[in-house]
Design an enzyme around this catalytic site. Sequence first.
Site, PDB file in Angstrom:
ATOM      1  N   CYS A 132       0.826  -1.208   0.000  1.00 46.77           N
ATOM      2  CA  CYS A 132       0.000   0.000   0.000  1.00 46.77           C
ATOM      3  C   CYS A 132       0.860   1.258   0.000  1.00 46.77           C
ATOM      4  O   CYS A 132       1.439   1.596  -1.029  1.00 46.77           O
ATOM      5  CB  CYS A 132      -0.995  -0.025   1.147  1.00 46.77           C
ATOM      6  N   HIS A 137      -3.604  -5.207   0.485  1.00 39.56           N
ATOM      7  CA  HIS A 137      -3.092  -5.547   1.815  1.00 39.56           C
ATOM      8  C   HIS A 137      -3.027  -7.063   1.990  1.00 39.56           C
ATOM      9  O   HIS A 137      -3.951  -7.682   2.526  1.00 39.56           O
ATOM     10  CB  HIS A 137      -3.972  -4.917   2.898  1.00 39.56           C
ATOM     11  N   GLU A 159      -1.301  -8.738   4.038  1.00 47.84           N
ATOM     12  CA  GLU A 159      -1.076  -9.191   5.410  1.00 47.84           C
ATOM     13  C   GLU A 159      -2.340  -9.731   6.065  1.00 47.84           C
ATOM     14  O   GLU A 159      -2.264 -10.479   7.048  1.00 47.84           O
ATOM     15  CB  GLU A 159      -0.484  -8.055   6.253  1.00 47.84           C
TER      16      GLU A 159
END
Length: 258
Positions: A113, A221, A223
């Site tokens: 990001c 994202h 994660e």
Amino acid sequence: MSRPVIGVIANSHLLNDTYAVQAVGDMNLEAIAAVCDALPIIVPALPDIVALPDLMNSFDGFIFPGGRPNVHPEEYGEEPTPAHGEFDRARDRLALPLIRACVDAGLPILGICRGFQEMNVAFGGSLHPEIRDLPGRDNHRMPPDGTIAEKFAMRHTISFTPGGVFHRLMGTEQVVTNSLHGQGIKTPGSRVVIEGWAPDQTPEAVHIADAPGFALGVQWHPEYQAGIDPVSRPLFAAFGDAATNWANGKRSPVRQIA
């Protein structure tokens, strides 16, 4: 054998609007530990107390995660406007030169990001202040309401360059990801190769051309639920392998990523 050590660049934050801290989301740390099999260490984005040589000598890889403040437009030759949002100049001063130093050395990096945008700016690229204001573009911002699961829900497809790094890494030319960003690439940097696009042609995945080490960035994202997500897991696993190789004295050139 000890695990590789991954530095995670922090964001400036105020607790109770008064107390300055350096913060990193738990999801980033958990993804590194679980999928990369590495030790995550938070790196304060405070260039006055953190020297580049110390960082380069202490870590086997770096993740440049997302953050609410954006890269200041002065870093790419433009004037700030309200659309650019908040800034973190200290992170700018640490992250941009660190990205260039890591790429030169072959030390593995993964941009997420804001980190994706930092990689572009580090190599002379520019950013749109607000993607949703561009004709024909979608709103890529985080939904304002809902649970964490709803905010990080799958939002759109991403199409990769056939035969490119991300196609080889994912084993498919198209994936589905979340979307939680307002800004995006306007002009790609001199070595920034765009390899993934949202349906509205917003760039979503890049690598650094001819990088001697792992140097990938994604606008989404990964994660979130990295251990079980079929798109996130191979990305973090490949980064973890590159960090392990670095710790063992080997490089993982972008061209060799499979």
